[in-house]
Write an enzyme that holds these catalytic residues in place. Structure first.
Site, PDB file in Angstrom:
ATOM      1  N   LYS A 190      11.077 -29.034  17.481  1.00  0.00           N
ATOM      2  CA  LYS A 190      11.329 -30.362  16.913  1.00  0.00           C
ATOM      3  C   LYS A 190      10.541 -30.649  15.698  1.00  0.00           C
ATOM      4  CE  LYS A 190      10.602 -34.369  16.582  1.00  0.00           C
ATOM      5  NZ  LYS A 190      10.806 -35.118  15.253  1.00  0.00           N
ATOM      6  N   GLU A 265      -2.969 -30.272  16.684  1.00  0.00           N
ATOM      7  CA  GLU A 265      -3.715 -29.872  15.476  1.00  0.00           C
ATOM      8  C   GLU A 265      -3.351 -31.180  14.653  1.00  0.00           C
ATOM      9  OE1 GLU A 265      -4.371 -29.616  11.861  1.00  0.00           O
ATOM     10  OE2 GLU A 265      -3.206 -27.857  11.582  1.00  0.00           O
ATOM     11  N   CYS A 299      -3.788 -31.304   6.175  1.00  0.00           N
ATOM     12  CA  CYS A 299      -4.704 -31.563   6.863  1.00  0.00           C
ATOM     13  C   CYS A 299      -6.185 -31.399   6.749  1.00  0.00           C
ATOM     14  CB  CYS A 299      -4.455 -31.269   8.402  1.00  0.00           C
ATOM     15  SG  CYS A 299      -4.182 -29.556   8.447  1.00  0.00           S
ATOM     16  N   GLU A 400      -8.196 -40.942   7.087  1.00  0.00           N
ATOM     17  CA  GLU A 400      -7.316 -39.712   6.508  1.00  0.00           C
ATOM     18  C   GLU A 400      -6.289 -40.517   5.593  1.00  0.00           C
ATOM     19  OE1 GLU A 400      -4.369 -37.327   8.684  1.00  0.00           O
ATOM     20  OE2 GLU A 400      -5.483 -35.822   7.631  1.00  0.00           O
TER      21      GLU A 400
HETATM   22  O1  TXE Z   1       3.223 -38.215  11.513  1.00  0.00           O
HETATM   23  P1  TXE Z   1       3.296 -37.983  12.911  1.00  0.00           P
HETATM   24  P2  TXE Z   1       3.831 -39.324  10.234  1.00  0.00           P
HETATM   25  C1  TXE Z   1      -1.032 -37.506   9.359  1.00  0.00           C
HETATM   26  C2  TXE Z   1      -1.357 -38.202   7.636  1.00  0.00           C
HETATM   27  C3  TXE Z   1      -0.063 -39.324   7.928  1.00  0.00           C
HETATM   28  C4  TXE Z   1       0.044 -39.546   9.326  1.00  0.00           C
HETATM   29  C5  TXE Z   1       1.404 -40.285   9.730  1.00  0.00           C
HETATM   30  O2  TXE Z   1      -2.169 -38.933   7.629  1.00  0.00           O
HETATM   31  O3  TXE Z   1      -0.082 -40.011   6.797  1.00  0.00           O
HETATM   32  O4  TXE Z   1      -0.196 -38.590  10.072  1.00  0.00           O
HETATM   33  O5  TXE Z   1       2.279 -39.321   9.662  1.00  0.00           O
HETATM   34  C6  TXE Z   1       6.789 -36.561  15.654  1.00  0.00           C
HETATM   35  N1  TXE Z   1       6.396 -38.255  20.721  1.00  0.00           N
HETATM   36  N2  TXE Z   1      -0.375 -36.444   9.365  1.00  0.00           N
HETATM   37  O6  TXE Z   1       3.915 -40.505  10.833  1.00  0.00           O
HETATM   38  O7  TXE Z   1       4.111 -39.464  13.758  1.00  0.00           O
HETATM   39  C7  TXE Z   1       7.488 -36.877  14.727  1.00  0.00           C
HETATM   40  O8  TXE Z   1       8.999 -37.064  14.737  1.00  0.00           O
HETATM   41  C8  TXE Z   1       6.605 -36.955  20.106  1.00  0.00           C
HETATM   42  C9  TXE Z   1      -1.243 -35.179   9.529  1.00  0.00           C
HETATM   43  O9  TXE Z   1       4.890 -38.607   9.769  1.00  0.00           O
HETATM   44  O10 TXE Z   1       2.411 -37.425  13.665  1.00  0.00           O
HETATM   45  C10 TXE Z   1       7.103 -35.608  13.866  1.00  0.00           C
HETATM   46  O11 TXE Z   1       7.964 -34.496  14.311  1.00  0.00           O
HETATM   47  N3  TXE Z   1       6.577 -36.550  19.066  1.00  0.00           N
HETATM   48  C11 TXE Z   1      -0.678 -34.111   9.764  1.00  0.00           C
HETATM   49  C12 TXE Z   1       5.685 -35.455  14.325  1.00  0.00           C
HETATM   50  O12 TXE Z   1       5.577 -35.960  15.540  1.00  0.00           O
HETATM   51  C13 TXE Z   1       6.397 -37.612  17.991  1.00  0.00           C
HETATM   52  C14 TXE Z   1       0.801 -33.771   9.164  1.00  0.00           C
HETATM   53  C15 TXE Z   1       4.543 -35.578  13.259  1.00  0.00           C
HETATM   54  O13 TXE Z   1       4.514 -37.037  12.854  1.00  0.00           O
HETATM   55  C16 TXE Z   1       6.391 -39.068  18.351  1.00  0.00           C
HETATM   56  C17 TXE Z   1       1.234 -34.964   9.212  1.00  0.00           C
HETATM   57  C18 TXE Z   1       6.210 -39.290  19.723  1.00  0.00           C
HETATM   58  N4  TXE Z   1       5.772 -40.417  20.375  1.00  0.00           N
HETATM   59  C19 TXE Z   1       1.072 -36.418   9.100  1.00  0.00           C
HETATM   60  N5  TXE Z   1       5.986 -39.792  17.178  1.00  0.00           N
HETATM   61  C20 TXE Z   1      -1.377 -32.682   9.806  1.00  0.00           C
HETATM   62  N6  TXE Z   1      -2.340 -32.622  10.831  1.00  0.00           N
HETATM   63  O14 TXE Z   1      -1.351 -31.908   8.910  1.00  0.00           O
HETATM   64  C21 TXE Z   1       6.339 -38.789  16.148  1.00  0.00           C
HETATM   65  N7  TXE Z   1       6.662 -37.636  16.656  1.00  0.00           N
END
Ligand code: TXE
Length: 506
Positions: A190, A265, A299, A400
């Site tokens: 996904k 992660e 990250c 972050e």
């Molecule tokens: O991330 P999300 P977002 C951090 C970074 C960023 C913040 C928010 O600080 O500003 O997270 O980013 C899926 N059940 N990182 O909102 O929500 C979503 O569709 C299942 C750090 O974009 O974590 C996507 O595929 N899945 C990070 C994935 O989760 C769900 C990289 C990541 O989205 C879901 C990105 C749910 N309830 C953001 N809700 C890193 N560690 O590198 C969302 N998703």
């Protein structure tokens, strides 16, 4: 311009007909509800494609396909050599498609072509590495009391839901799929709804490779509609997630139904410590690389720079000078050194943190503004930004930001540097710059983080474990560690003397 025309021009994607589709049970299928979501090129602020949205019904179909493929044994019973062959074939196909994939990544994510090409190369290496590992199972045996013989084997976990973010879309798909498939699992990927394009292209290549039906599936869609059903399904045995810490916590809560395996992660606020005795030029160079590479959307970004008071003023002066020269621009332009942010939402979040930094009393010495000139008018660009004299407990030092915003904190002693470094809810990575080998080793051991780099930063070795302490996550990716996360451990005890126990008299 239609999506097909746009992407065939920009990405040289000759036939992007599957953009509106999902890949389930070895076939491209239309989403059951015929809904789509626009995909934006963040450097131009324009829609470049409409991607098909999976409904919960589609996700259930993918889960059933993966479940059946696992239970039938079409993949886990395939010999490791055959699995390795298919994974190697996929690696070669990705390699042949490098330029195309890189351009698609750039127009969807905003990163520079140089960064995108690096990601594709790493994805190739990841599939090759795990193709190799597939044929090297690591069982164990131990001396058991006679007449027993015992051994420990690793078996695939089962159906894996793999939810990935937008900062390294193709590479995260590779980090998830390659070890899981090598170990004999079946997968449902996904991608982030913001950056689904390279995953679609990857699945076109997967289709050409010819994995057995149902072994590897793609559902595009939102987190709630396409991600959460994977997390909640009792037919899914494992969730592997990379993303924000808040979403990671939700996933952990919602996965308890069948006590599925979960690896996470998550975020970071990694300290990068510059001691006065460091090689000055390298420290300066890595300090900028650690935070401005990939526009800080990493990250493990070195977002907290701890600088020895003895060199503090000069180091900041030189750092600002170097940072001001960074060429920010459209990732497709070969002269760009830093691309756009991934989305307007991310831009808003970062601008908000810059305001928070100012109100908290940190000193803004570089950047801080959205860039809206010279062709960048409609994109989501922001200047590389530096705050100095940041208080270790302030929000910009603790939370972050996930963008090109560096927080500089002075320190006087080694002990103080360690304390500031560890004063964080996160523990993903850390950098240490010093020419004193003993000090480097002491500090590396004292810091509570999954990876510590000495006189380097962001050197990612596929062979090593990747993951965090504390709220940076659970479990490890990459290397044998990442492979093992996709296995269950089974003990098999056999007896060389078959006889009744005689425990009960009758
Ligand atoms: O991330 P999300 P977002 C951090 C970074 C960023 C913040 C928010 O600080 O500003 O997270 O980013 C899926 N059940 N990182 O909102 O929500 C979503 O569709 C299942 C750090 O974009 O974590 C996507 O595929 N899945 C990070 C994935 O989760 C769900 C990289 C990541 O989205 C879901 C990105 C749910 N309830 C953001 N809700 C890193 N560690 O590198 C969302 N998703």
């Amino acid at each position: 311009m239609s999506q097909v025309n746009y992407l065939s021009k920009v990405g040289k994607w000759s036939n992007p007909t599957h953009i509106g589709q999902l890949y389930i049970n070895g076939e491209w299928v239309d989403p059951s509800e015929n809904r789509t979501i626009p995909v934006i090129n963040p450097a131009m602020g324009e829609t470049i494609a409409e991607v098909g949205l999976a409904s919960q019904k589609d996700v259930q179909s993918a889960i059933l396909a993966a479940r059946q493929a696992f239970d039938d044994g079409v993949w886990r019973s395939t010999s490791p050599h055959k699995r390795a062959k298919l994974l190697s074939k996929l690696a070669s196909k990705i390699e042949d498609d490098l330029n195309n994939l890189a351009e698609i990544e750039t127009v969807n994510n905003g990163k520079t072509l140089r960064e995108a090409k690096g990601d594709v190369e790493e994805a190739v290496k990841t599939f090759r590495y795990y193709a190799g590992l597939a044929t090297k199972p690591t069982g164990e045996t131990f001396e058991a009391e006679e007449p027993f013989v015992a051994r420990v084997v690793r078996e695939p976990i089962g159906v894996c839901g793999q939810i990935i973010p937008w900062n390294y879309p193709l590479l995260m798909a590779a980090w998830k799929l390659a070890p899981a498939l090598a170990a004999g699992n079946t997968c449902i990927l996904k991608p982030s709804e913001i950056t689904p394009l390279t995953a679609i292209r990857l699945f076109e290549l997967i289709d050409e490779v010819g994995f057995p039906k149902g072994v590897v599936n793609l559902v595009n869609g939102t987190g709630v509609e396409a991600g959460q059903p994977l997390v909640e399904s009792t037919l899914v045995d494992k969730i592997a997630f990379t993303g924000g810490t808040a979403t990671g916590k939700t996933i952990l809560e919602k996965s308890v139904g069948n006590l599925k395996r979960v690896s996470l992660e998550l975020g970071g606020k990694s300290p990068n410590i510059i001691f006065a005795d460091a090689d000055y030029e390298s420290a300066l160079d890595y300090a900028t690389f650690a935070i401005f590479n990939n526009a800080g959307q990493v990250c493990s970004a070195g977002s907290r720079l701890l600088v020895d008071q003895k060199i503090y003023d000069q180091f900041i002066k030189d750092l600002v000078e170097v940072t001001k020269k960074i060429r920010v621009g459209n990732g497709l332009d070969p002269s760009s050194e830093m691309g756009s942010l991934v989305s307007e939402q991310q831009l808003t979040k970062i601008k908000n943190y810059i305001e928070i930094g100012k109100t908290e009393g940190a000193k803004l010495v570089c950047g801080g503004n959205r860039l809206r000139t010279n062709g960048l008018e409609d994109g989501f660009f922001i200047e590389p930004t530096i705050f100095v004299d940041v208080k270790p407990k302030s929000r910009i030092a603790q939370e972050e930001i996930f963008g090109p915003v560096l927080c500089i904190i002075p320190f006087e002693t080694e002990e103080e540097a360690i304390n500031i470094a560890n004063d964080s809810p996160f523990g993903l990575a850390a950098g240490i710059f010093t020419s004193d080998v003993s000090k480097a080793e002491r500090v590396a051991k004292a810091i509570r983080a999954g990876v510590t780099w000495i006189n380097t930063y962001e050197q990612n070795l596929i062979e090593g474990p990747w993951g965090g302490y504390k709220e940076s996550g659970i479990g490890r990716e990459l290397g044998i560690y990442g492979f093992n996360e996709y296995t269950e451990v089974k003990q098999i005890i056999n007896t060389l003397k078959v006889e009744p126990t005689g425990w009960f008299s009758s």
